[in-house]
Design a protein around this motif. Sequence first.
Motif, PDB file in Angstrom:
ATOM      1  N   GLU A 171      -8.977   1.986   5.521  1.00  0.00           N
ATOM      2  CA  GLU A 171      -9.216   0.796   6.549  1.00  0.00           C
ATOM      3  C   GLU A 171      -7.792   0.679   7.570  1.00  0.00           C
ATOM      4  O   GLU A 171      -8.117   0.440   8.467  1.00  0.00           O
ATOM      5  CB  GLU A 171      -9.190  -0.591   5.613  1.00  0.00           C
ATOM      6  N   ALA A 173      -7.714   0.808   0.783  1.00  0.00           N
ATOM      7  CA  ALA A 173      -6.721   0.315   1.907  1.00  0.00           C
ATOM      8  C   ALA A 173      -6.071   1.305   2.829  1.00  0.00           C
ATOM      9  O   ALA A 173      -5.882   1.195   3.961  1.00  0.00           O
ATOM     10  CB  ALA A 173      -5.469  -0.287   1.067  1.00  0.00           C
ATOM     11  N   THR A 207       0.751  -1.351   0.063  1.00  0.00           N
ATOM     12  CA  THR A 207       0.054   0.039  -0.014  1.00  0.00           C
ATOM     13  C   THR A 207       0.920   1.226   0.150  1.00  0.00           C
ATOM     14  O   THR A 207       0.905   2.193  -0.701  1.00  0.00           O
ATOM     15  CB  THR A 207      -1.008   0.046   1.382  1.00  0.00           C
TER      16      THR A 207
END
Length: 400
Positions: free
Chosen positions: A210, A207, A177
């Motif tokens: 979260e 991503a 990420t």
Amino acid sequence: LDDRTLPDSLKALIGRLQIPMLKVAVLDKTFFSRGSHPARRLLNEIASAALGWGDQGDAQRDSLYQKIEQVVQRLLNDFVDDPAIFSELLAEFMAFTGDERRRSELLEQRTRDAEEGSAKAELARREVEHALNERLLGKTLPEVVVRLLQEAWSKVLMLTCLKHGVHSPEWQAALQTMDDLVWSVAPHEDPEARLRLLELVPGLLKALREGMASAAFDPFSTGEFFSQLEMLHVQAFQRFKRAVAEVEVGEVPSTQADAGIEAPLLELPPAEAADDAPAMVEVVEEIVLLAPGQTRPQEPEVALPDDDEALLQVDNLRVGSWVELQEDDEHKLRCKLAAIIKPTGKFVFVNRTGMKVLEKTRTGLAVEFRRNAIRLLDDALLFDRALESVIGNLRKLKNA
């Protein structure tokens, strides 16, 4: 009274036992020959309990001081010719110190557990620092991205490292990420990059959201980061759109035409609104993450050769060893080595109640040994030490 291991503030109190000890030695001829004699054991137990006792402002309020004072007073008042009082006082004193020891061992174990947890966090911090520096050091990136990674994503990486470890899929996903974010804000010219960016951004933002939610990162700061990040991505798409407009349709290769580059990618704001250049920053210094409560990085330690005598003294320390540290001209600290935390190389010391009072590295302890500010306390039996000293002095007098 010449014993260096006894705290000065308790010497006077224990010294009052001279007359009762003299009386029992006269009454009971086994006093010197029997190591388990109740009077000798009582003196040894008192000295052992006093080993970790430090000078305190109001000594009379300390439970150990009060208990020793109580024992001394009982012997001075009640001991006439029956040595059985020593057995009675020994049982009482050992029950008292047993309770104290159990409480201190419980707190000591909690201290050890906390230090081991802290060591794991320190190792995780180093892993995160390495990951950030590997990807950011020497690069020029939008300032918001550098801040997001350093302030927010570092926390996500920390939690992931602690919970799953650096060999886990979760750790690799968190690194990916970060890599995707850095790539998404870098300048790209090739048409394939436009397609990849178009596919990447929704999943990347998901991503990021979260991850930051799982780390309980401040929602307001999260919103600020995402609004600025969105503008960066809009600007990237805007650049692609302008680049396509400058190319005549007849000159567009079929692969690009098939990809539909000339079609609008998004409902973009006018070029002038999206054209403000983002604040850029070059990452020239290594990123250092501070532990909670830490305000600045630790100073580098002095380097000592491996065979330095002070380092060898440190290596001879054992868990359970008592030491006395001269803090300044007036204050001494008595503490016990409770744990050596191997991952971080820290030596953790506690007081007699089991509470952490000192933390040193191997080199830091060696420095204290070199300046003679620290000494080991002898935890051998006090009476036996005193007896050996007396016999040694008698031998010297005889030989003289």
